[in-house]
Every structure is written in structure tokens, then in C-alpha cells.
Design a protein around this motif. Structure first.
Motif, PDB file in Angstrom:
ATOM      1  N   PHE A 102       0.920  -1.317   0.180  1.00  0.00           N
ATOM      2  CA  PHE A 102       0.091  -0.613  -0.318  1.00  0.00           C
ATOM      3  C   PHE A 102       0.556   1.059  -0.097  1.00  0.00           C
ATOM      4  O   PHE A 102       2.074   0.879   0.358  1.00  0.00           O
ATOM      5  CB  PHE A 102      -0.720  -0.018   1.259  1.00  0.00           C
ATOM      6  CG  PHE A 102      -2.586  -1.148   1.447  1.00  0.00           C
ATOM      7  CD1 PHE A 102      -3.009  -0.374   0.374  1.00  0.00           C
ATOM      8  CD2 PHE A 102      -1.290  -2.040   1.686  1.00  0.00           C
ATOM      9  CE1 PHE A 102      -4.318  -1.059   0.429  1.00  0.00           C
ATOM     10  CE2 PHE A 102      -2.970  -2.982   1.529  1.00  0.00           C
ATOM     11  CZ  PHE A 102      -3.899  -3.153   0.733  1.00  0.00           C
ATOM     12  N   HIS A 103       0.663   2.006  -0.500  1.00  0.00           N
ATOM     13  CA  HIS A 103       1.453   3.612  -0.887  1.00  0.00           C
ATOM     14  C   HIS A 103      -0.162   4.349  -0.874  1.00  0.00           C
ATOM     15  O   HIS A 103      -1.009   4.340  -0.841  1.00  0.00           O
ATOM     16  CB  HIS A 103       1.968   3.525  -2.242  1.00  0.00           C
ATOM     17  CG  HIS A 103       2.640   2.984  -2.397  1.00  0.00           C
ATOM     18  ND1 HIS A 103       4.281   2.729  -2.143  1.00  0.00           N
ATOM     19  CD2 HIS A 103       2.717   1.472  -2.848  1.00  0.00           C
ATOM     20  CE1 HIS A 103       4.803   1.187  -2.464  1.00  0.00           C
ATOM     21  NE2 HIS A 103       3.749   0.787  -3.235  1.00  0.00           N
ATOM     22  N   ALA A 104       0.632   5.802   0.149  1.00  0.00           N
ATOM     23  CA  ALA A 104      -0.763   6.952   0.207  1.00  0.00           C
ATOM     24  C   ALA A 104      -0.086   8.030   0.071  1.00  0.00           C
ATOM     25  O   ALA A 104       1.351   8.658   0.340  1.00  0.00           O
ATOM     26  CB  ALA A 104      -1.023   7.375   1.400  1.00  0.00           C
ATOM     27  N   VAL A 105      -0.449   8.966  -1.072  1.00  0.00           N
ATOM     28  CA  VAL A 105       0.169  10.278  -1.703  1.00  0.00           C
ATOM     29  C   VAL A 105      -0.859  11.252  -2.310  1.00  0.00           C
ATOM     30  O   VAL A 105      -2.219  10.499  -1.771  1.00  0.00           O
ATOM     31  CB  VAL A 105       1.037  10.875  -3.200  1.00  0.00           C
ATOM     32  CG1 VAL A 105       2.291   8.975  -2.297  1.00  0.00           C
ATOM     33  CG2 VAL A 105      -0.119  10.588  -3.642  1.00  0.00           C
ATOM     34  N   GLY A 106      -0.327  12.204  -2.400  1.00  0.00           N
ATOM     35  CA  GLY A 106      -1.860  13.393  -2.276  1.00  0.00           C
ATOM     36  C   GLY A 106      -2.768  12.617  -3.729  1.00  0.00           C
ATOM     37  O   GLY A 106      -2.248  12.270  -4.869  1.00  0.00           O
ATOM     38  N   HIS A 107      -3.432  13.631  -3.772  1.00  0.00           N
ATOM     39  CA  HIS A 107      -5.117  13.004  -4.549  1.00  0.00           C
ATOM     40  C   HIS A 107      -5.115  13.933  -5.790  1.00  0.00           C
ATOM     41  O   HIS A 107      -5.761  13.348  -6.121  1.00  0.00           O
ATOM     42  CB  HIS A 107      -6.719  12.535  -4.184  1.00  0.00           C
ATOM     43  CG  HIS A 107      -7.135  14.022  -3.327  1.00  0.00           C
ATOM     44  ND1 HIS A 107      -8.164  13.929  -3.608  1.00  0.00           N
ATOM     45  CD2 HIS A 107      -6.549  14.766  -2.632  1.00  0.00           C
ATOM     46  CE1 HIS A 107      -8.570  15.225  -3.106  1.00  0.00           C
ATOM     47  NE2 HIS A 107      -8.176  15.801  -2.503  1.00  0.00           N
ATOM     48  N   ARG A 153       3.840  12.202   0.015  1.00  0.00           N
ATOM     49  CA  ARG A 153       3.294  11.087   0.941  1.00  0.00           C
ATOM     50  C   ARG A 153       3.498  10.240   2.022  1.00  0.00           C
ATOM     51  O   ARG A 153       3.566  12.067   3.107  1.00  0.00           O
ATOM     52  CB  ARG A 153       5.007  10.674  -0.090  1.00  0.00           C
ATOM     53  CG  ARG A 153       4.676   8.781   0.088  1.00  0.00           C
ATOM     54  CD  ARG A 153       6.534   8.400  -0.102  1.00  0.00           C
ATOM     55  NE  ARG A 153       8.099   9.098   0.687  1.00  0.00           N
ATOM     56  CZ  ARG A 153       8.062   8.648   1.791  1.00  0.00           C
ATOM     57  NH1 ARG A 153       7.700   7.587   2.558  1.00  0.00           N
ATOM     58  NH2 ARG A 153       9.135   9.076   2.044  1.00  0.00           N
ATOM     59  N   PHE A 154       2.594  10.712   2.300  1.00  0.00           N
ATOM     60  CA  PHE A 154       1.729  10.409   3.227  1.00  0.00           C
ATOM     61  C   PHE A 154       2.163   8.171   4.046  1.00  0.00           C
ATOM     62  O   PHE A 154       2.341   6.938   3.195  1.00  0.00           O
ATOM     63  CB  PHE A 154       0.104  10.025   3.311  1.00  0.00           C
ATOM     64  CG  PHE A 154       0.182  10.783   2.710  1.00  0.00           C
ATOM     65  CD1 PHE A 154       0.172  12.497   3.561  1.00  0.00           C
ATOM     66  CD2 PHE A 154      -0.798  11.205   2.283  1.00  0.00           C
ATOM     67  CE1 PHE A 154       0.123  13.181   2.830  1.00  0.00           C
ATOM     68  CE2 PHE A 154      -1.416  12.836   1.654  1.00  0.00           C
ATOM     69  CZ  PHE A 154      -1.090  13.646   2.193  1.00  0.00           C
ATOM     70  N   GLN A 155       2.074   8.380   5.187  1.00  0.00           N
ATOM     71  CA  GLN A 155       3.578   7.468   5.954  1.00  0.00           C
ATOM     72  C   GLN A 155       1.915   6.224   5.781  1.00  0.00           C
ATOM     73  O   GLN A 155       0.644   6.400   6.218  1.00  0.00           O
ATOM     74  CB  GLN A 155       3.230   7.845   7.324  1.00  0.00           C
ATOM     75  CG  GLN A 155       4.304   6.381   8.329  1.00  0.00           C
ATOM     76  CD  GLN A 155       4.071   6.216   9.823  1.00  0.00           C
ATOM     77  OE1 GLN A 155       4.539   7.660   9.884  1.00  0.00           O
ATOM     78  NE2 GLN A 155       4.292   5.178   9.813  1.00  0.00           N
ATOM     79  N   VAL A 156       1.693   4.720   5.483  1.00  0.00           N
ATOM     80  CA  VAL A 156       1.295   3.804   5.737  1.00  0.00           C
ATOM     81  C   VAL A 156       1.837   2.510   6.577  1.00  0.00           C
ATOM     82  O   VAL A 156       2.396   1.857   6.481  1.00  0.00           O
ATOM     83  CB  VAL A 156       1.078   3.593   3.946  1.00  0.00           C
ATOM     84  CG1 VAL A 156      -0.392   1.857   4.253  1.00  0.00           C
ATOM     85  CG2 VAL A 156      -0.299   4.828   3.400  1.00  0.00           C
ATOM     86  N   VAL A 163      -6.282  -0.823   7.543  1.00  0.00           N
ATOM     87  CA  VAL A 163      -5.262   0.135   6.856  1.00  0.00           C
ATOM     88  C   VAL A 163      -4.883   1.895   7.373  1.00  0.00           C
ATOM     89  O   VAL A 163      -6.363   1.693   7.066  1.00  0.00           O
ATOM     90  CB  VAL A 163      -5.391  -0.162   5.298  1.00  0.00           C
ATOM     91  CG1 VAL A 163      -4.137   1.438   4.513  1.00  0.00           C
ATOM     92  CG2 VAL A 163      -4.929  -1.461   4.638  1.00  0.00           C
ATOM     93  N   TYR A 164      -4.269   2.148   7.724  1.00  0.00           N
ATOM     94  CA  TYR A 164      -3.953   3.178   8.812  1.00  0.00           C
ATOM     95  C   TYR A 164      -3.018   4.332   8.026  1.00  0.00           C
ATOM     96  O   TYR A 164      -2.117   3.955   7.260  1.00  0.00           O
ATOM     97  CB  TYR A 164      -3.438   3.258   9.776  1.00  0.00           C
ATOM     98  CG  TYR A 164      -4.141   2.357  11.002  1.00  0.00           C
ATOM     99  CD1 TYR A 164      -5.003   3.378  11.673  1.00  0.00           C
ATOM    100  CD2 TYR A 164      -4.365   1.540  10.601  1.00  0.00           C
ATOM    101  CE1 TYR A 164      -5.941   2.555  12.978  1.00  0.00           C
ATOM    102  CE2 TYR A 164      -5.848   0.646  12.290  1.00  0.00           C
ATOM    103  CZ  TYR A 164      -6.105   1.392  12.462  1.00  0.00           C
ATOM    104  OH  TYR A 164      -7.237   0.641  13.666  1.00  0.00           O
ATOM    105  N   ILE A 165      -3.521   5.452   7.606  1.00  0.00           N
ATOM    106  CA  ILE A 165      -2.332   6.529   6.987  1.00  0.00           C
ATOM    107  C   ILE A 165      -2.211   7.605   7.530  1.00  0.00           C
ATOM    108  O   ILE A 165      -3.345   7.758   8.808  1.00  0.00           O
ATOM    109  CB  ILE A 165      -3.339   7.462   5.953  1.00  0.00           C
ATOM    110  CG1 ILE A 165      -3.741   6.012   5.209  1.00  0.00           C
ATOM    111  CG2 ILE A 165      -2.653   8.919   5.202  1.00  0.00           C
ATOM    112  CD1 ILE A 165      -4.247   6.825   3.144  1.00  0.00           C
ATOM    113  N   ARG A 166      -1.598   7.812   7.621  1.00  0.00           N
ATOM    114  CA  ARG A 166      -0.813   8.897   9.044  1.00  0.00           C
ATOM    115  C   ARG A 166       0.314  10.153   8.018  1.00  0.00           C
ATOM    116  O   ARG A 166       1.213   9.850   7.105  1.00  0.00           O
ATOM    117  CB  ARG A 166       0.625   8.427   9.837  1.00  0.00           C
ATOM    118  CG  ARG A 166       0.994   9.818  11.044  1.00  0.00           C
ATOM    119  CD  ARG A 166       2.104   9.133  11.910  1.00  0.00           C
ATOM    120  NE  ARG A 166       2.639   9.756  12.264  1.00  0.00           N
ATOM    121  CZ  ARG A 166       2.350   9.779  14.110  1.00  0.00           C
ATOM    122  NH1 ARG A 166       1.158   9.551  14.380  1.00  0.00           N
ATOM    123  NH2 ARG A 166       3.454  11.195  14.159  1.00  0.00           N
TER     124      ARG A 166
END
Length: 605
Positions: A102-107, A153-156, A163-166
Motif C-alpha cells: 500500500f502507498h498513500a500520496v496526494g490525491h 507522500r503519507f505514511q501507511v 490500513v491506516y494513513i498518517r
């Protein structure tokens, strides 16, 4: 080192006050530990430019006191290759699953704010559905253009199958990130007449080159010079949003140039190059030595050559002032646009609601025939006609008539006389390379600078980028082409900068462009020059279609309207080195509608 002048008279040097700022910390001070003024000497006359004190903004994406953490989904909610826009309460993020991770970035795309969840995910990057910019899903870094900023970029983390996003609250709200950059050292040792890197031209190519150098840790002097009176701005908006003021379309604020020590000399025209002595000679006689050079001068609009071409209120759109002036003069008046080019058609569309009448004069049978083909051209023409635009095709202007010095009528070779208070000329452009004659830099018969895959000219240390060059396009078997697109200029600038630093990077991007008219956009990817057939899917009458341009049974380009994100998907297929055959177009479109990207894995052709 230092510039010497052929004439002893004083030389007036106009400088946009974006002189490099001294860092405030003790370690980053000049050798004497004081933020003294820079002293430049021009013809023996000392000129003092005090460095303004501007605090350098701290990184807004890493503030431990301003962090939110939220559970956004179950680990099984997303399959590999899927994306989801998730809400963290104070902002949204793009959650991506690829390769089991999993990855999390700006939308939102930092360029114009497109929702990236509607884009294309492929091999570790997401491509914008609107204009094709690409971002690394692991780092958020921008990898293809247009645009300048990367994604936050956000921490997953995974806990108990959830799944948590910080993330920083501020990062969620800003949705963009400027990559870390170096700053210039030993500023007090510099004088105006020498620089390590000289960039001629302050468009997308020049700015991206300067930024890339700083991002890669280059800490020597960088000087950009431009004939324009403004800092770099979003030039495509001159015809798409004509009443925009310079500060509204600036690509970076003045503080950015101060912070990262990028000097910009405005209203400075280079008249000649002394390649042997690595010196640029300006129109006013001033000279500047360099170590590495980027030529990114773009093009010059063609003017009309007919009788009366010097009358007032006849415009080429080259600057924000030109565009603003046209809008003001055109309000409730009669406008004639000469040339159904991208610029001409965008101007015509923009002025329709403001002017009393808008007419377009064009030599071809339909607009965009050579670029989009006759069928798409006719569909676009019909859209314009339904918006009160009149066309006068297969003719030219023979005379511009005036009354009291101002435009009164436009006379066509067909004999037709058009009432006109304002005339906008959009009949093409020529590369702005006249100052390079006798320089030794290789120029082709049309005036374009010839470069290799690394944007290098035939002269060591001299690079060129943007609309004024021809370069080998990997997509078309390294055929030398000129691609005057905004996205391509960005990539040219980046590749040139990396190779100034001896990185050995070759350009391999897929050309991508867009045009906007009456609230609708046509997106285009590839290089369709010389296409021999067009395969249309969708409905041209309803302006919901995709057109595939083929050459020898192979798709070389694609255009669409109201069919997102198919152009970005084709761009990803082409970027992956895959081929779409003419016979497979219908199957490809069907696969895209279902989210099948098998062409990227080698199963599609």
C-alpha cells in the motif's frame, strides 16, 4: 573572468530583483559572516543590490504537532492495481495498492488539480487523466510533466487487517510538495559578468532546468535571462484564459527564486553568441561568460505580410499584456482571427462571449486537418459554429484597412470584406534562433537547433530545449522531430540539466498536449505526423470520441474528447514500449472501459 565591452559608454542592465538571498544561519553566511549587499561592476561602475531578508519557509509536510492518523479501509478492500480516494477527516489522500504493498500520496495533480484516482496506475507510477503528468507512488516525486511540484507522500501502516494513513494536516490541504533543493555558495565572490550556468529563455524548459540543477545538489551560480518583463509564467493560459494577469499565472513566486538562488534577468535579449570564448553578447552590449549553456528561446509568432499590416489593433499573442489588451479591445466589438491554429481557435473560443462577433480565416478546408484529421476537424468546426463563430476557409488576408490609424476592415483574397475592430494573428511561428547565426551551433534548414537524446548540441557544454529544437523521438524510432508542446519543454529542461551534471540521461517521454475550447478539452498523446488513417470510436456529433492515428497499421497517436482517461492510458502503453495495432483498436477501447491494462503486461498485442 568578467565581461568587457566593445564600447566604453555605460550599459544599462535591467535586473528583476530576484537576486539570490543569503541564508540566515551562521553556517550558510557569506565568508565574512554578514549579509552584505552584492556589488556588481558594469563598465567600472559599482552597482549595489541589497539582499532582501525573507525567511525561508520550513517544510510544511513534516510538523509532528500537526498530524492526523486514520483507518481508511480493510486490507482486502483493494486489489492489486487499484486506487481509492480516502478521507482522513481534514483532507483526502490517494491510497494505492500495487505488488501487494500500500502507498498513500496526494490525491490531486499539482498541475491543475485533476483527481488522480481517475488516472492510470502502471508500474509504480500514477499518470494524471487530464494532462499526463506522472508521479512515483512510493516517493510522490514527479517523473513526467507538465507541472513543477511533486505529491506529498503519507505514511501507511497495517494493524489488525486495517490500513491506516498518517499525514500532516497541512500537507493534506496543500496537496503539493516542492522537492528539496540546494542553494548557491560563495555569493560574495560573484560579479554580474560571469556565471556557471546561463539559461537563455525563461519558459518551462529554462525553469525546469534551473530547478532540476538545484534538486540535484548543484550549488554554483545559475542565471536565467529573458526578453520578457515577467518571471516564468504559464504560457498556455495566454490563449486559454486571456484576462489572467502575470501574477496569477506565475509558475513560481519571486520568493522562490530568492530562496533557491536562481537569478532572473528580465528584458534582456541575447544578440549573439561567442561560443569560442563561452560568452553571450546582449543587445545592449553587455556580455556574460558561462561554463554551461542552455538555449531555450522558444519561437517567434509569424506576422502577416499583407498590405496594411502595421495598422493598430492587430496582435500576435506573445505576452500577458497582449492577451489582456485583446480582451479589453474586443469587448462588444468585431474580432477577426487569422489562422485556425491551436492559439487561434482558443482565442476565438475565449472571445465569443465577450465580442460582438468572432470570425476565423484559414487557408485549409477545416481546422486542425493536418493534426487531428478531417473528421475530427469538422466536428470541432461544427462546435464553434454552434457558438456563433463564422469561418472563412480556403482563403487568406489580402489587406487590412484602417480608419484614423486603427483597424476597420479585413479584406480576404476571396473578395469578402469583414468588419474588424481587432485582429489576432495565429498563423504559426518560427524558432527564435536568429542570434545563433555564425555561432557554430548546428541549426537545420528551418532554423531549429539540432540536439541529441541528451539535449546536447554539437558544441560541448551547450544544450538546447523546448520549441526551438529538433530531437530524436524514441516513440518514432529516433526520428528527429520538433514537438512544441508545454509538457515536452518541461522534460527537455530536466534532461538537459541532468546531462549538464554528466548523468547520461536520454529523453524517452511520450508527447502529451491538450487544448481547451468552450469548456471542453481535447487531449492528445503520441506523435501523429504523417498518419495515414484515423480510427474513430465513440460519437463525433456528440463530441464524445477517441481518435486513433495510425501509420502502417500501428497506432502512433491518440486524441479524445469527453473520453478520459483513455489518452493517458494510451500514453502509458506507448511509454511501456507496447504496440497497439489498427485491427486491435476496438478491442483496446473495450478493455480500457473495463479497466483491463493487459497491453502494459505484454498480453494485449
Amino acid at each position: 573572468m568578467g565581461g568587457c565591452f566593445s564600447k566604453p559608454k555605460p550599459v544599462e542592465v535591467k535586473i528583476e530583483v530576484v537576486i539570490p538571498e543569503k541564508e540566515r544561519s551562521k553556517e550558510e553566511m557569506s565568508p565574512n559572516g554578514k549579509a552584505s549587499p552584492l556589488i556588481y561592476k558594469v563598465n567600472g561602475t559599482a552597482r549595489h543590490y541589497h539582499l532582501e531578508e525573507h525567511p525561508i519557509a520550513s517544510n510544511p509536510y513534516h510538523n509532528p504537532k500537526d498530524v492526523v492518523e486514520a483507518s481508511v479501509c480493510h486490507v482486502k478492500d483493494l486489489e492489486n492495481g487499484q486506487m481509492r480516494e480516502v478521507d482522513l477527516g481534514c483532507g483526502k489522500a490517494l491510497l494505492i495498492k500495487e505488488g501487494g504493498e500500500f502507498h498513500a500520496v496526494g490525491h490531486k495533480c499539482p498541475h491543475y488539480g485533476a483527481p488522480l484516482v481517475k488516472g492510470v496506475l502502471s508500474k509504480g507510477r500514477v499518470r494524471c487523466p487530464w494532462h499526463g503528468a506522472c508521479f512515483n507512488i512510493s516517493t510522490g516525486d514527479i517523473e513526467d510533466f507538465p507541472g513543477l511540484d511533486s505529491l506529498p507522500r503519507f505514511q501507511v501502516k497495517i494493524e489488525k487487517e486495517k490500513v491506516y494513513i498518517r499525514a500532516s494536516k497541512q500537507a493534506l490541504q496543500i496537496q503539493r510538495r516542492t522537492k528539496m533543493m540546494a542553494k548557491c555558495i560563495s555569493l560574495s565572490n560573484y560579479n554580474l559578468s560571469s556565471t556557471n550556468v546561463l539559461i537563455i529563455g525563461a519558459g518551462a524548459a529554462g525553469l525546469v532546468c534551473a530547478e532540476t540543477l538545484r534538486q540535484e545538489g548543484f550549488s554554483d551560480r545559475i542565471v536565467m535571462c529573458t526578453m520578457d518583463r515577467h518571471l516564468p509564467y504559464d504560457r498556455p493560459k495566454l490563449s486559454k484564459s486571456m484576462d489572467s494577469h502575470p501574477e496569477q499565472i506565475a509558475l513560481r513566486p519571486k520568493e522562490f527564486f530568492r530562496t533557491y538562488d536562481i537569478e532572473v534577468l528580465t528584458e534582456m535579449q541575447v544578440a549573439a553568441m561567442d561560443i569560442k570564448n563561452k560568452t553571450a553578447v546582449f543587445k545592449d552590449g553587455f556580455k556574460m561568460e558561462y561554463n554551461k549553456l542552455l538555449i531555450a528561446t522558444g519561437n517567434t509568432p509569424k506576422a502577416l505580410s499583407c498590405k496594411g499590416k502595421e495598422v493598430e489593433n492587430v496582435f500576435n499573442i506573445r505576452t500577458p499584456e497582449d492577451a489582456n489588451r485583446v480582451v479589453k479591445l474586443a469587448t462588444s466589438k468585431n474580432v477577426v482571427v487569422v489562422g485556425a491554429s491551436f492559439l487561434g481557435m482558443e482565442v476565438a473560443a475565449y472571445l465569443t462571449e465577450r465580442a460582438h462577433s468572432v470570425s476565423v480565416v484559414e487557408l485549409e478546408e477545416v481546422p486542425f486537418k493536418k493534426f487531428f484529421g478531417e473528421r475530427v476537424g469538422r466536428a470541432v468546426m461544427k462546435m464553434f459554429e454552434s457558438n456563433r463563430v463564422k469561418f472563412y476557409m480556403q482563403t487568406e488576408v489580402s489587406e487590412l484597412r484602417e480608419q484614423e490609424g486603427k483597424l476597420k476592415e479585413v479584406v480576404l483574397k476571396s473578395g469578402k470584406v469583414l468588419r474588424a475592430d481587432v485582429c489576432v494573428v495565429g498563423v504559426g511561428a518560427v524558432p527564435a534562433t536568429g542570434f545563433l547565426k555564425q555561432s557554430g551551433i548546428n541549426i537545420d534548414s528551418k532554423g531549429f537547433i539540432v540536439v541529441n537524446k541528451m539535449m546536447q548540441t554539437n558544441i560541448p557544454g551547450v544544450f538546447a530545449a523546448g520549441d526551438a529544437v529538433t530531437f530524436p523521438l524514441a516513440l518514432r524510432n529516433n526520428k528527429k522531430v520538433n514537438v512544441p508542446h508545454w509538457q515536452m519543454a518541461h522534460m527537455h529542461g530536466r534532461v538537459a540539466a541532468l546531462n549538464m551534471l554528466a548523468h547520461g540521461v536520454e529523453i524517452s517521454t511520450v508527447p502529451y498536449l491538450w487544448t481547451a475550447m468552450f469548456g471542453k478539452s481535447i487531449r492528445y498523446a503520441g506523435h501523429g505526423e504523417g498518419f495515414d488513417d484515423v480510427v474513430i470510436q465513440g460519437d463525433l456529433d456528440e463530441l464524445k470520441f477517441v481518435a486513433f492515428y495510425t501509420k502502417s497499421d500501428e497506432v502512433v497517436a491518440v486524441a479524445s474528447m469527453n473520453y478520459d482517461p483513455i489518452v493517458s492510458k494510451v500514453a502509458e502503453v506507448l511509454a511501456a514500449g507496447r504496440t497497439i495495432r489498427k485491427r486491435d483498436v476496438e478491442l483496446f477501447v473495450r478493455h480500457v472501459r473495463t479497466g483491463d491494462m493487459s497491453w502494459l503486461t505484454g498480453k494485449g498485442s
